[in-house]
Write a protein that holds these residues in place. Sequence first.
Motif, PDB file in Angstrom:
ATOM      1  N   GLY A  20       7.745  35.828 -54.287  1.00  0.00           N
ATOM      2  CA  GLY A  20       8.715  36.838 -54.686  1.00  0.00           C
ATOM      3  C   GLY A  20       8.734  37.989 -53.704  1.00  0.00           C
ATOM      4  O   GLY A  20       7.914  38.060 -52.791  1.00  0.00           O
ATOM      5  N   PHE A  21       9.668  38.880 -53.928  1.00  0.00           N
ATOM      6  CA  PHE A  21       9.803  40.028 -53.041  1.00  0.00           C
ATOM      7  C   PHE A  21       8.581  40.928 -53.145  1.00  0.00           C
ATOM      8  O   PHE A  21       8.102  41.476 -52.148  1.00  0.00           O
ATOM      9  CB  PHE A  21      11.067  40.812 -53.392  1.00  0.00           C
ATOM     10  CG  PHE A  21      11.321  41.963 -52.463  1.00  0.00           C
ATOM     11  CD1 PHE A  21      11.620  41.719 -51.122  1.00  0.00           C
ATOM     12  CD2 PHE A  21      11.242  43.260 -52.910  1.00  0.00           C
ATOM     13  CE1 PHE A  21      11.835  42.772 -50.253  1.00  0.00           C
ATOM     14  CE2 PHE A  21      11.465  44.320 -52.054  1.00  0.00           C
ATOM     15  CZ  PHE A  21      11.764  44.077 -50.723  1.00  0.00           C
ATOM     16  N   GLY A  22       8.040  41.027 -54.377  1.00  0.00           N
ATOM     17  CA  GLY A  22       6.876  41.888 -54.604  1.00  0.00           C
ATOM     18  C   GLY A  22       5.695  41.472 -53.751  1.00  0.00           C
ATOM     19  O   GLY A  22       5.081  42.302 -53.078  1.00  0.00           O
ATOM     20  N   SER A  23       5.418  40.143 -53.744  1.00  0.00           N
ATOM     21  CA  SER A  23       4.254  39.712 -52.986  1.00  0.00           C
ATOM     22  C   SER A  23       4.550  39.771 -51.491  1.00  0.00           C
ATOM     23  O   SER A  23       3.650  39.988 -50.684  1.00  0.00           O
ATOM     24  CB  SER A  23       3.847  38.304 -53.411  1.00  0.00           C
ATOM     25  OG  SER A  23       4.933  37.433 -53.297  1.00  0.00           O
ATOM     26  N   LEU A  24       5.830  39.638 -51.121  1.00  0.00           N
ATOM     27  CA  LEU A  24       6.204  39.781 -49.710  1.00  0.00           C
ATOM     28  C   LEU A  24       5.883  41.192 -49.232  1.00  0.00           C
ATOM     29  O   LEU A  24       5.304  41.405 -48.169  1.00  0.00           O
ATOM     30  CB  LEU A  24       7.703  39.498 -49.538  1.00  0.00           C
ATOM     31  CG  LEU A  24       8.205  39.562 -48.081  1.00  0.00           C
ATOM     32  CD1 LEU A  24       7.688  38.369 -47.285  1.00  0.00           C
ATOM     33  CD2 LEU A  24       9.726  39.623 -48.040  1.00  0.00           C
ATOM     34  N   LYS A  25       6.235  42.177 -50.098  1.00  0.00           N
ATOM     35  CA  LYS A  25       5.945  43.570 -49.755  1.00  0.00           C
ATOM     36  C   LYS A  25       4.450  43.777 -49.599  1.00  0.00           C
ATOM     37  O   LYS A  25       3.988  44.481 -48.712  1.00  0.00           O
ATOM     38  CB  LYS A  25       6.492  44.495 -50.855  1.00  0.00           C
ATOM     39  CG  LYS A  25       7.795  45.176 -50.475  1.00  0.00           C
ATOM     40  CD  LYS A  25       8.037  46.462 -51.219  1.00  0.00           C
ATOM     41  CE  LYS A  25       8.083  46.285 -52.710  1.00  0.00           C
ATOM     42  NZ  LYS A  25       8.787  47.370 -53.394  1.00  0.00           N
ATOM     43  N   ARG A  26       3.707  43.129 -50.521  1.00  0.00           N
ATOM     44  CA  ARG A  26       2.260  43.282 -50.470  1.00  0.00           C
ATOM     45  C   ARG A  26       1.727  42.744 -49.142  1.00  0.00           C
ATOM     46  O   ARG A  26       0.879  43.352 -48.508  1.00  0.00           O
ATOM     47  CB  ARG A  26       1.658  42.529 -51.648  1.00  0.00           C
ATOM     48  CG  ARG A  26       0.321  43.088 -52.060  1.00  0.00           C
ATOM     49  CD  ARG A  26       0.006  42.770 -53.499  1.00  0.00           C
ATOM     50  NE  ARG A  26       0.431  41.430 -53.873  1.00  0.00           N
ATOM     51  CZ  ARG A  26       0.614  41.037 -55.120  1.00  0.00           C
ATOM     52  NH1 ARG A  26       0.441  41.886 -56.092  1.00  0.00           N
ATOM     53  NH2 ARG A  26       0.986  39.815 -55.401  1.00  0.00           N
ATOM     54  N   TYR A  27       2.257  41.608 -48.689  1.00  0.00           N
ATOM     55  CA  TYR A  27       1.798  41.051 -47.424  1.00  0.00           C
ATOM     56  C   TYR A  27       2.145  41.980 -46.274  1.00  0.00           C
ATOM     57  O   TYR A  27       1.379  42.148 -45.331  1.00  0.00           O
ATOM     58  CB  TYR A  27       2.416  39.662 -47.197  1.00  0.00           C
ATOM     59  CG  TYR A  27       1.665  38.584 -47.933  1.00  0.00           C
ATOM     60  CD1 TYR A  27       0.421  38.147 -47.461  1.00  0.00           C
ATOM     61  CD2 TYR A  27       2.154  38.023 -49.095  1.00  0.00           C
ATOM     62  CE1 TYR A  27      -0.300  37.175 -48.140  1.00  0.00           C
ATOM     63  CE2 TYR A  27       1.450  37.054 -49.779  1.00  0.00           C
ATOM     64  CZ  TYR A  27       0.222  36.626 -49.296  1.00  0.00           C
ATOM     65  OH  TYR A  27      -0.485  35.671 -49.962  1.00  0.00           O
ATOM     66  N   LEU A  28       3.337  42.609 -46.356  1.00  0.00           N
ATOM     67  CA  LEU A  28       3.744  43.534 -45.294  1.00  0.00           C
ATOM     68  C   LEU A  28       2.773  44.704 -45.216  1.00  0.00           C
ATOM     69  O   LEU A  28       2.466  45.201 -44.136  1.00  0.00           O
ATOM     70  CB  LEU A  28       5.162  44.037 -45.556  1.00  0.00           C
ATOM     71  CG  LEU A  28       6.271  43.069 -45.149  1.00  0.00           C
ATOM     72  CD1 LEU A  28       7.632  43.617 -45.544  1.00  0.00           C
ATOM     73  CD2 LEU A  28       6.209  42.802 -43.654  1.00  0.00           C
ATOM     74  N   VAL A  29       2.307  45.148 -46.400  1.00  0.00           N
ATOM     75  CA  VAL A  29       1.403  46.293 -46.417  1.00  0.00           C
ATOM     76  C   VAL A  29       0.057  45.934 -45.797  1.00  0.00           C
ATOM     77  O   VAL A  29      -0.507  46.714 -45.038  1.00  0.00           O
ATOM     78  CB  VAL A  29       1.216  46.813 -47.866  1.00  0.00           C
ATOM     79  CG1 VAL A  29       0.075  47.824 -47.923  1.00  0.00           C
ATOM     80  CG2 VAL A  29       2.509  47.442 -48.370  1.00  0.00           C
ATOM     81  N   ILE A  30      -0.456  44.714 -46.095  1.00  0.00           N
ATOM     82  CA  ILE A  30      -1.787  44.396 -45.562  1.00  0.00           C
ATOM     83  C   ILE A  30      -1.713  43.805 -44.163  1.00  0.00           C
ATOM     84  O   ILE A  30      -2.748  43.600 -43.537  1.00  0.00           O
ATOM     85  CB  ILE A  30      -2.595  43.462 -46.500  1.00  0.00           C
ATOM     86  CG1 ILE A  30      -1.879  42.131 -46.676  1.00  0.00           C
ATOM     87  CG2 ILE A  30      -2.869  44.129 -47.831  1.00  0.00           C
ATOM     88  CD1 ILE A  30      -2.731  41.091 -47.364  1.00  0.00           C
ATOM     89  N   LEU A  31      -0.519  43.572 -43.643  1.00  0.00           N
ATOM     90  CA  LEU A  31      -0.402  42.964 -42.319  1.00  0.00           C
ATOM     91  C   LEU A  31      -1.020  43.832 -41.212  1.00  0.00           C
ATOM     92  O   LEU A  31      -1.819  43.333 -40.419  1.00  0.00           O
ATOM     93  CB  LEU A  31       1.069  42.653 -42.017  1.00  0.00           C
ATOM     94  CG  LEU A  31       1.292  41.744 -40.802  1.00  0.00           C
ATOM     95  CD1 LEU A  31       0.694  40.364 -41.057  1.00  0.00           C
ATOM     96  CD2 LEU A  31       2.768  41.651 -40.465  1.00  0.00           C
TER      97      LEU A  31
END
Lengths: 370, 294
Positions: free
Chosen positions: B2-13
């Motif tokens: 989902g978009f939520g987990s995509l955002k989370r990945y962007l944050v920890i990238l």
Amino acid sequence: MADKAEESGPKPFLRIHNISKHFADVRAVDEVSLDIQQGEFFCLLGGSGSGKSTLLRMIAGLETATSGHIEIEGQDVTNVPPWNRPVNMMFQSYALFPHMNVEKNIAFGLKQDNWPKAEMDARVQELLDLVQLGEYGKRKPNQLSGGQRQRVALARALARKPKVLLLDEPLSALDKKLREETQRQLVAIQKEIGTTFIMVTHDQEEAMSIATRIGVMDEARLIQVEAPREMYERPANKMIAGFIGQVNLFEGKVSRKGKTQTITSMDTGSLLEVVDNTKLEDGQVVWIAVRPERVLLKTNPKGRAANKANGKLTDIMYLGGITHIQVTLDSGSPVRITISEHWDEDEAKLKLGDAVQISFEKRAARLLVE
Amino acid sequence: MGFGSLKRYLVILPPMLWLGLFFLIPFFVVLQVSLADPALTRPPFTAIFTWDGWWPTGFLGDLENYKFLLSDSLYINSYWNSIKIAAIGAFVCLIIGYPIAYVIARAHANMRNTLLLLVILPFWTSSLLRVYALIGMYSPNGFINSTLSWLGIIDTPLQLMQTDFAVYSGIVITYLPLMILPLYAALEKLDGDLMEAASDLGATPLATFWRVTLPLSLSGIVAGYLLVFIPSVGEFVIPALLGGPDQLMIGKTLWTEFFNNRDWPVASSVAMIMLAFLVIPMMFLRNTQGSREA
């Protein structure tokens, strides 16, 4: 009254003599003297900041007295540190040790006193049974409900068989229903073990229903010490009359002295008579206190006589078993009336705004000089 | 996804990239060097793979360097010495830090921040500077010796430098705040009612400390101890500047291998083993913190 006991009665179990506690320039407790007999369930009642908790903490030894002394069974314990006093305290927060299970919490004091293991286990089990927590011995405090934690705290405080058990607002964290149930349990446990209990509370109903005697504190002083019924019937002053239950106060000036004292009251616009043997002076300002359930209500206001006043019905609050009524007298003062027998508005044909007459017996009132 | 987990990945990238670039890749480089043999080339070690274009065709690495470390007591002694000094140093920090943290935690609320600031303040100066300050105190003509001889208490200067005492003071002056802060966090949470309840139940202040305060601050003790222990094991500056020549700590050995002997493969294997020593307590730290939050 405490003075009389000092002279004639048996040697008091716990004697507090002229004790004071000052924090910087604040007097938390101011020259309090109090005698408590063995087996009493004594309630210290007062609002927040009245000094009741500080007094309790001085008995426990958690605060040192600025002056005065405390004796338990004739022994001066004023400067004995808390860990050497034959008293135990149940804290408002319960203060259960979070890293120990229920059994270990209860055994904490026993272990400190080096009880043999077998006796310690038996005592812990006995206490768990007393507070009906038999199966919860291995739980940690955070796995218990509020009511269960409260009972563990009670068991822990009783474990060392203290001469006096101190309870600092022990029921304040419980909801209303559980609180009433716990009050009954507390009284039953106290009767069973016979230990002297001293409880601090701000809840006058709680004090009334539990205590053998109540001591009311206000602004660091102990104002009155009485059994609940006497406290209710003969409050020492206006503050206590209003604090213990509800009360109607009528201000007036003494107009005739005698066995029946007569007061001219502007609040009722009439003469008020009361049977009282207080020494009064002509023209002295006094107050007549009448409990709401002692005020009588008549629907046809006729005549003007002593202890009668006319007014209008301004509020009716029907609560089922009892009904609260408010009458505004012609002088403007409100009077609260409680009727406990069956109250039927239709039958009485009363509605808001109706003219009514209130009255009270001259023995039902209490004369207060302060 | 989902978009939520995509955002989370962007944050920890970004932090993941950072760790990959500056921790993981260097880690594999050092690992690779530790498996190679020293050579008079530049860089001074042999390759451990044979290559066919992009594909590795053969593996030439071996564990000779690690075997060598075991065969020479110098390395074992340095490891043992490092762990011993770090363990004792962290313990000294605990003994000094606990009362300080306790006093701060029990201080009046509006004093606490000031006291904490006083603890952290020295941390803002370079640790090297603080170690040099100790040299100024301890050296034969330093502050302590000159004061004592001026007072006529001693004739010959005391040997303060190049001692265990100097190394432990170096660890304390460098790492003490790392001990105090977690201890403070644990002690500050402690409910004062618990101490009062213990004393009411017959516990003297000492018994209250052993049975209530200490067990309830255990998480802070473990965290503070490891936070001091871990960097102390690999410490180079303190033993180099304050310790004696006989005090072999692994940081110093590592330095000697790299820069004096120019034996990169052995130095790399020394580093790998040290890393293993440090990862174990760090995992322990993570576990205790996890269970504290649960």
